[in-house]
Design a protein around this motif. Structure first.
Motif, PDB file in Angstrom:
ATOM      1  N   LYS A 172       3.162 -24.290   5.167  1.00  0.00           N
ATOM      2  CA  LYS A 172       1.861 -23.736   5.529  1.00  0.00           C
ATOM      3  C   LYS A 172       2.015 -22.501   6.400  1.00  0.00           C
ATOM      4  N   THR A 173       1.046 -21.588   6.278  1.00  0.00           N
ATOM      5  CA  THR A 173       1.069 -20.382   7.094  1.00  0.00           C
ATOM      6  C   THR A 173       1.068 -20.723   8.574  1.00  0.00           C
ATOM      7  N   GLY A 174       0.274 -21.713   8.964  1.00  0.00           N
ATOM      8  CA  GLY A 174       0.218 -22.120  10.368  1.00  0.00           C
ATOM      9  C   GLY A 174       1.563 -22.578  10.893  1.00  0.00           C
ATOM     10  N   ALA A 175       2.328 -23.254  10.038  1.00  0.00           N
ATOM     11  CA  ALA A 175       3.653 -23.718  10.453  1.00  0.00           C
ATOM     12  C   ALA A 175       4.609 -22.553  10.637  1.00  0.00           C
ATOM     13  N   VAL A 176       4.479 -21.515   9.780  1.00  0.00           N
ATOM     14  CA  VAL A 176       5.320 -20.325   9.920  1.00  0.00           C
ATOM     15  C   VAL A 176       4.982 -19.613  11.231  1.00  0.00           C
ATOM     16  N   ILE A 177       3.711 -19.513  11.535  1.00  0.00           N
ATOM     17  CA  ILE A 177       3.294 -18.884  12.791  1.00  0.00           C
ATOM     18  C   ILE A 177       3.890 -19.618  13.986  1.00  0.00           C
ATOM     19  N   GLY A 178       3.790 -20.938  13.971  1.00  0.00           N
ATOM     20  CA  GLY A 178       4.352 -21.728  15.067  1.00  0.00           C
ATOM     21  C   GLY A 178       5.850 -21.537  15.199  1.00  0.00           C
ATOM     22  N   ALA A 179       6.530 -21.434  14.061  1.00  0.00           N
ATOM     23  CA  ALA A 179       7.994 -21.304  14.069  1.00  0.00           C
ATOM     24  C   ALA A 179       8.443 -19.953  14.605  1.00  0.00           C
ATOM     25  N   ILE A 180       7.724 -18.876  14.256  1.00  0.00           N
ATOM     26  CA  ILE A 180       8.159 -17.566  14.749  1.00  0.00           C
ATOM     27  C   ILE A 180       7.792 -17.397  16.221  1.00  0.00           C
ATOM     28  N   LYS A 181       6.685 -17.997  16.639  1.00  0.00           N
ATOM     29  CA  LYS A 181       6.310 -17.930  18.054  1.00  0.00           C
ATOM     30  C   LYS A 181       7.310 -18.674  18.932  1.00  0.00           C
ATOM     31  N   SER A 182       7.857 -19.768  18.406  1.00  0.00           N
ATOM     32  CA  SER A 182       8.789 -20.587  19.193  1.00  0.00           C
ATOM     33  C   SER A 182      10.243 -20.164  19.009  1.00  0.00           C
ATOM     34  N   GLY A 183      10.491 -19.204  18.104  1.00  0.00           N
ATOM     35  CA  GLY A 183      11.852 -18.752  17.872  1.00  0.00           C
ATOM     36  C   GLY A 183      12.654 -19.613  16.920  1.00  0.00           C
ATOM     37  N   GLN A 184      11.985 -20.540  16.207  1.00  0.00           N
ATOM     38  CA  GLN A 184      12.695 -21.375  15.239  1.00  0.00           C
ATOM     39  C   GLN A 184      13.075 -20.584  13.989  1.00  0.00           C
ATOM     40  N   ILE A 185      12.342 -19.503  13.711  1.00  0.00           N
ATOM     41  CA  ILE A 185      12.730 -18.559  12.674  1.00  0.00           C
ATOM     42  C   ILE A 185      12.795 -17.176  13.318  1.00  0.00           C
ATOM     43  N   ASP A 186      13.535 -16.277  12.669  1.00  0.00           N
ATOM     44  CA  ASP A 186      13.708 -14.939  13.231  1.00  0.00           C
ATOM     45  C   ASP A 186      12.687 -13.937  12.714  1.00  0.00           C
ATOM     46  N   GLY A 187      12.396 -13.964  11.413  1.00  0.00           N
ATOM     47  CA  GLY A 187      11.545 -12.935  10.834  1.00  0.00           C
ATOM     48  C   GLY A 187      10.492 -13.469   9.892  1.00  0.00           C
ATOM     49  N   TRP A 188       9.503 -12.608   9.618  1.00  0.00           N
ATOM     50  CA  TRP A 188       8.396 -12.960   8.730  1.00  0.00           C
ATOM     51  C   TRP A 188       7.628 -11.687   8.429  1.00  0.00           C
ATOM     52  N   SER A 189       6.785 -11.688   7.390  1.00  0.00           N
ATOM     53  CA  SER A 189       5.873 -10.576   7.116  1.00  0.00           C
ATOM     54  C   SER A 189       4.484 -11.133   6.853  1.00  0.00           C
ATOM     55  N   ILE A 190       3.457 -10.411   7.335  1.00  0.00           N
ATOM     56  CA  ILE A 190       2.093 -10.918   7.197  1.00  0.00           C
ATOM     57  C   ILE A 190       1.094  -9.755   7.292  1.00  0.00           C
ATOM     58  N   VAL A 191      -0.128 -10.004   6.848  1.00  0.00           N
ATOM     59  CA  VAL A 191      -1.184  -8.990   6.860  1.00  0.00           C
ATOM     60  C   VAL A 191      -1.411  -8.463   8.274  1.00  0.00           C
TER      61      VAL A 191
END
Length: 338
Positions: A172-191
């Motif tokens: 889910k998009t919300g899960a990706v947001i949570g992961a990048i905010k917490s540093g669990q992932i490094d990168g992402w692209s979004i509108v």
């Protein structure tokens, strides 16, 4: 409606609007469910609903909300949802190959000179030196599912930079947001409106523009079930042309800025009530204005971009190599941009 059930459709995943006038549905007051996400890119649907364009087209619209593209494709193919706008995904292409879904138009697009999707990194990654896309080599990249638009964008960026990314599906998009905010992932692209919201809050860092890697990218498309495309032509045209009216209002006020201040303010408030229902209008307005991307007039489709996406899916063995543009798109409804 399609004879495919939601369960059956989930199983499958395991494997021209030349005139500006409304075409009325053959059955006035026809009830349809429209798939939506709480993103500014879905603004035309909200505008068409609030300004009565769907009603004038003889359609009684109810919104079904989703958090990712593939579940929306499942709902369309099963008949639970009638029409939707979202990115081309592996799931959508596979369902089209099975004869249960069709793209019937284009929507959000990257356009030179207009703010587009942003490349983000977590604060932790930025502090560790990931200050530009070329420095993402070996880093993790958030996606909803394999074969999502996030997967496509990350792959195209990596290919252009000659680097490798580790893709992390988070559903889910919300899960990706949570992961990048917490540093669990490094990168992402979004509108851009969502990127601006996160960056302004100090939750992420913006390090690049997707348009520099995928110019003229057809970010989202309009699609429906194959049953609707084939058997409900009047209804489908009515939906598309009502949606095109919402798009025209959106582009004029927020992209081209050819309207007066009152119209611009009215559109911002309307869109904010759907995209940011829990935020003060002052905060919501800033994000919406910062993130207004072009949505194709008359829901025209960039065929060149769609073909590029199809080739990427095939090259990655995410869809069958036999799938063609005609498998995915019903051209009777489509104006071609390029």
């Amino acid at each position: 409606m399609s004879t495919f059930t939601r369960r059956a459709t989930l199983g499958l995943l395991g494997a021209t609007l030349a005139t500006p006038f409304i075409v009325r549905s053959a059955r006035a007051g026809t009830a349809i469910n429209v798939g939506a996400m709480r993103l500014a890119s879905h603004a035309p649907s909200y505008i068409a609903y609030e300004r009565g364009y769907f009603t004038e087209a003889g359609l009684d619209v109810n919104f079904d909300y989703f958090e990712a593209a593939q579940p929306m494709a499942v709902a369309i193919a099963s008949g639970d949802t009638g029409y939707a706008m979202t990115a081309i995904s592996g799931g959508l292409i596979s369902l089209a190959e099975k004869g249960v879904a069709k793209v019937i138009g284009g929507a959000l697009s990257e356009e030179q000179g207009i703010p587009g999707q942003k490349i983000l990194v977590s604060n932790a990654a930025y502090e560790a030196g990931v200050t530009e896309p070329s420095k993402l080599d070996g880093k993790s990249w958030g996606i909803t599912q394999a074969g999502s638009s996030f997967h496509y964008m990350g792959s195209k960026i990596a290919a252009r930079e000659g680097i490798e990314l580790r893709f992390k599906p988070l559903q889910k998009t919300g899960a990706v947001i949570g992961a990048i905010k917490s540093g669990q992932i490094d990168g992402w692209s979004i509108v851009p409106n969502l990127a601006a919201t996160l960056a302004d809050a100090g939750a992420v860092q913006i390090i690049g523009e997707v348009a520099n890697y995928i110019p003229d990218y057809q970010v989202t498309t309009v699609f429906t079930s194959a049953t609707n495309a084939e058997k409900e032509e009047a209804q489908t045209k009515a939906y598309l042309q009502a949606l095109a009216r919402g798009t025209a209002d959106y582009n004029a006020a927020l992209v081209d800025e050819t309207t007066d201040a009152a119209e611009k303010e009215a559109l911002v408030k309307l869109v904010a009530s759907y995209v940011y229902p829990d935020r003060p209008i002052e905060e919501a307005s800033a994000s919406i204005l910062a993130g207004a991307m072009r949505i194709n007039a008359d829901m025209a489709l960039n065929k060149t971009s769609v073909m590029d996406q199809l080739e990427w899916f095939k090259a990655g063995d995410l869809v069958k190599d036999s799938i063609t543009y005609e498998t995915l798109v019903d051209d009777r409804y489509v104006d071609i941009l390029s």
